[in-house]
Design a protein around this motif. Structure first.
Motif, PDB file in Angstrom:
ATOM      1  N   GLN A  12       0.835  -1.206   0.000  1.00 27.94           N
ATOM      2  CA  GLN A  12       0.000   0.000   0.000  1.00 27.94           C
ATOM      3  C   GLN A  12       0.868   1.254   0.000  1.00 27.94           C
ATOM      4  OE1 GLN A  12      -3.388   0.099  -0.375  1.00 27.94           O
ATOM      5  NE2 GLN A  12      -3.004   2.263  -0.693  1.00 27.94           N
ATOM      6  N   ASP A  13       1.991   1.236   0.700  1.00 21.74           N
ATOM      7  CA  ASP A  13       2.912   2.378   0.687  1.00 21.74           C
ATOM      8  C   ASP A  13       3.433   2.642  -0.719  1.00 21.74           C
ATOM      9  OD1 ASP A  13       2.571   2.670   3.399  1.00 21.74           O
ATOM     10  OD2 ASP A  13       4.478   1.710   3.934  1.00 21.74           O
ATOM     11  N   ILE A  15       1.897   1.845  -3.546  1.00 20.47           N
ATOM     12  CA  ILE A  15       0.771   2.368  -4.324  1.00 20.47           C
ATOM     13  C   ILE A  15       0.576   3.847  -4.015  1.00 20.47           C
ATOM     14  CG2 ILE A  15      -1.740   2.267  -4.628  1.00 20.47           C
ATOM     15  CD1 ILE A  15      -1.471  -0.808  -4.106  1.00 20.47           C
ATOM     16  N   ASP A  16       0.600   4.205  -2.736  1.00 29.64           N
ATOM     17  CA  ASP A  16       0.430   5.606  -2.337  1.00 29.64           C
ATOM     18  C   ASP A  16       1.528   6.480  -2.921  1.00 29.64           C
ATOM     19  OD1 ASP A  16      -1.807   4.869  -0.894  1.00 29.64           O
ATOM     20  OD2 ASP A  16      -0.760   4.842   1.049  1.00 29.64           O
ATOM     21  N   ALA A  17       2.762   5.991  -2.918  1.00 25.01           N
ATOM     22  CA  ALA A  17       3.886   6.760  -3.465  1.00 25.01           C
ATOM     23  C   ALA A  17       3.727   6.954  -4.973  1.00 25.01           C
ATOM     24  CB  ALA A  17       5.207   6.057  -3.160  1.00 25.01           C
ATOM     25  N   VAL A  19       0.857   7.068  -6.647  1.00 25.68           N
ATOM     26  CA  VAL A  19      -0.217   8.046  -6.835  1.00 25.68           C
ATOM     27  C   VAL A  19       0.287   9.453  -6.536  1.00 25.68           C
ATOM     28  CG1 VAL A  19      -2.460   8.814  -5.949  1.00 25.68           C
ATOM     29  CG2 VAL A  19      -2.078   6.398  -6.437  1.00 25.68           C
ATOM     30  N   GLU A  20       1.015   9.618  -5.444  1.00 28.05           N
ATOM     31  CA  GLU A  20       1.558  10.934  -5.081  1.00 28.05           C
ATOM     32  C   GLU A  20       2.505  11.451  -6.161  1.00 28.05           C
ATOM     33  OE1 GLU A  20       2.205  14.423  -3.143  1.00 28.05           O
ATOM     34  OE2 GLU A  20       0.703  12.921  -2.677  1.00 28.05           O
TER      35      GLU A  20
END
Length: 88
Positions: A12-13, A15-17, A19-20
Motif C-alpha cells: 500500500q505504501d 501504491i500511495d507513493a 499516486v503521489e
C-alpha cells in the motif's frame, strides 16, 4: 496478505507513493503566472476566453494538443495496466 520479505503495508505504501508521484507530475505541468496573448510555438493569438479559463496559458489549443500528444507518447510505461495483466 503474504508479500514475502517486505513488512506489512509495504504494498500500500508503494501504491500511495506512485499516486503521489503522478499527482506531483500533473501539478508541475499546470500553467502558472500571467497568460500569454500569443502562442509560444506558432505566434497565433490566444483568445481571451481561453486566457481567462486557464490562467498562465502559453499555447493555442492546436499547439497544446500536439504537446500533450508528445508527452503521452514519451511516457516510459503504462501505469494503469489492463485487467488481463492484473489477473496473470
Amino acid at each position: 496478505m503474504a508479500v514475502g520479505w517486505s513488512r506489512d503495508g509495504a504494498v500500500q505504501d508503494q501504491i500511495d507513493a506512485t499516486v503521489e508521484s503522478a499527482v506531483q507530475l500533473a501539478k508541475s505541468r499546470l500553467p502558472a503566472g500571467e497568460s500569454r496573448t500569443h502562442c509560444e510555438e506558432c505566434e497565433a493569438a490566444i483568445p481571451e476566453a481561453r486566457r481567462k479559463a486557464m490562467p498562465g496559458v502559453r499555447y493555442c489549443v492546436s499547439c497544446q494538443s500536439e504537446l500533450e500528444k508528445r508527452l503521452k507518447a514519451d511516457a516510459p510505461f503504462n501505469r494503469r495496466g489492463s485487467k488481463d495483466s492484473q489477473l496473470k
